[in-house]
Motif scaffolding. Structure first.
Motif, short mmCIF file in Angstrom:
data_model
loop_
_atom_site.label_atom_id
_atom_site.label_comp_id
_atom_site.label_asym_id
_atom_site.label_seq_id
_atom_site.Cartn_x
_atom_site.Cartn_y
_atom_site.Cartn_z
N ASN A 33 -20.13 26.18 -12.42
CA ASN A 33 -20.14 24.76 -12.10
C ASN A 33 -20.05 24.51 -10.60
N LEU A 34 -19.31 25.35 -9.89
CA LEU A 34 -19.26 25.22 -8.43
C LEU A 34 -20.64 25.40 -7.82
N ILE A 35 -21.39 26.36 -8.33
CA ILE A 35 -22.74 26.62 -7.82
C ILE A 35 -23.69 25.49 -8.22
N LEU A 36 -23.59 25.06 -9.48
CA LEU A 36 -24.50 24.02 -9.96
C LEU A 36 -24.27 22.68 -9.25
N VAL A 37 -23.03 22.42 -8.86
CA VAL A 37 -22.74 21.19 -8.12
C VAL A 37 -23.53 21.14 -6.82
N THR A 163 -28.85 30.11 -16.15
CA THR A 163 -28.69 28.71 -15.77
C THR A 163 -28.85 28.53 -14.27
N ILE A 164 -28.24 29.42 -13.50
CA ILE A 164 -28.33 29.32 -12.04
C ILE A 164 -29.75 29.55 -11.55
N VAL A 165 -30.39 30.59 -12.07
CA VAL A 165 -31.76 30.91 -11.64
C VAL A 165 -32.71 29.77 -11.95
N THR A 166 -32.63 29.22 -13.16
CA THR A 166 -33.53 28.12 -13.52
C THR A 166 -33.20 26.85 -12.73
N ALA A 167 -31.94 26.66 -12.37
CA ALA A 167 -31.59 25.53 -11.50
C ALA A 167 -32.18 25.72 -10.11
N LEU A 168 -32.12 26.94 -9.60
CA LEU A 168 -32.72 27.24 -8.29
C LEU A 168 -34.23 27.02 -8.30
N LEU A 169 -34.85 27.26 -9.45
CA LEU A 169 -36.30 27.10 -9.57
C LEU A 169 -36.69 25.64 -9.78
N TRP A 174 -33.08 21.10 -17.57
CA TRP A 174 -33.56 22.16 -18.47
C TRP A 174 -32.91 23.50 -18.20
N CYS A 175 -32.22 23.63 -17.08
CA CYS A 175 -31.50 24.88 -16.82
C CYS A 175 -30.41 25.09 -17.87
N PHE A 176 -29.85 23.98 -18.38
CA PHE A 176 -28.82 24.09 -19.42
C PHE A 176 -29.42 24.53 -20.75
N PHE A 177 -30.64 24.11 -21.01
CA PHE A 177 -31.31 24.54 -22.23
C PHE A 177 -31.57 26.04 -22.20
#
Length: 279
Positions: A33-37, A163-169, A174-177
């Motif tokens: 969550n720290l990274i996703l924020v 989740t982190i990789v897809t968020a970076l992309l 959808w990173c949560f999916f």
């Protein structure tokens, strides 16, 4: 006496393992969550939290809590119960997924969140996938919490990385999916690889009635608890919007870690109590 000593030792070991796994999951989730924020805007967290309220409620309504019924059975040979319970849980999850998939566009449009329809539909498809982890209850019943948590130990970091990789992309919500999909697939693969007995699809009316009689009150209380813990998120999301829900959801994650610690102890106490042979 020997059985009681063995039960005591298994219970203490189970509490230690559950505490370690809970801490392990909590640390990974906190770092995630720290990274996703840093990668996502608050609206994304709010939208995810709102969609998950609907999807997780469908998941809770698609069970008769047969896992608890399996744990409390005294029989050594419970393969028939496992088969029937697994069949029921899979069947109910498929029905719930289909209903939610069909109803999501209308429901979320009515709630003023039409943009979450497709995301909720796709998340609904993970409900049957998650039920494939049901056979892990074999290890819980035996108080073998080391094997019971192998899938968790592997799936949690893989899900977090996904989740982190897809968020970076730039996948946004959808990173949560993708994280949930990887978690479900990994857990299912690991559990079906290590379980001593693989349940098959079967149905027995007599066993079904026993499972329902024991499990449905637990399902009812779980739904009430779910309402208690999520009605505030629902109200914030509908009245104040996704951004404010995102802030609210992130803030609530901190006390949620404490609640997880309590649940880790409960997950050991019930199967231990079920194995006790005296007052």
């Amino acid at each position: 006496m020997d059985k009681n000593i063995s039960l005591k030792e298994k219970t203490i070991t189970g509490v230690k393992i559950s505490a370690v796994i809970t801490t392990y999951r909590g640390v990974i989730d906190f770092v995630l969550n720290l990274i996703l924020v840093r990668l996502l805007v608050p609206e994304v967290f709010g939208s995810m939290a709102f969609a998950f309220i609907i999807v997780n409620l469908a998941g809770m309504l698609s069970t008769i809590s047969s896992s608890s019924a399996i744990v409390q059975r005294k029989e050594e040979k419970i393969e028939e119960y496992l088969d029937v319970a697994f069949t029921i849980e899979i069947f109910l999850s498929v029905i719930a997924a289909l209903i939610l998939f069909a109803a999501a566009p209308y429901l979320l449009t009515h709630l003023g969140k039409p943009e979450l329809s497709f995301f909720s539909q796709m998340m609904a498809l993970t409900l049957p996938l998650n039920k494939l982890a049901f056979p892990v209850i074999v290890f819980v019943r035996r108080l073998d919490f080391k094997k019971a948590n192998i899938a968790v130990a592997i799936s949690v970091p893989l899900s977090a990385v996904t989740t982190i990789v897809t968020a970076l992309l730039g996948y946004g919500i959808w990173c949560f999916f993708w994280g949930a999909l990887v978690s479900g697939l990994t857990s299912a693969i690991v559990i079906w690889k290590i379980i001593p007995y693989r349940p098959k699809l079967d149905f027995d009316q007599h066993i079904f009635k026993k499972l329902v009689r024991f499990g449905m009150p637990l399902t009812g209380s779980a739904v009430l608890a779910y309402y208690y813990w999520n009605v505030d998120d629902f109200m914030v999301g509908t009245m104040l919007g996704a951004e404010q829900l995102g802030f609210y959801w992130l803030a609530f994650k901190i006390p949620h870690y404490i609640l997880n610690a309590q649940n880790s102890i409960t997950s050991v106490v019930f199967p231990a109590f079920a194995r006790a042979e005296s007052d």
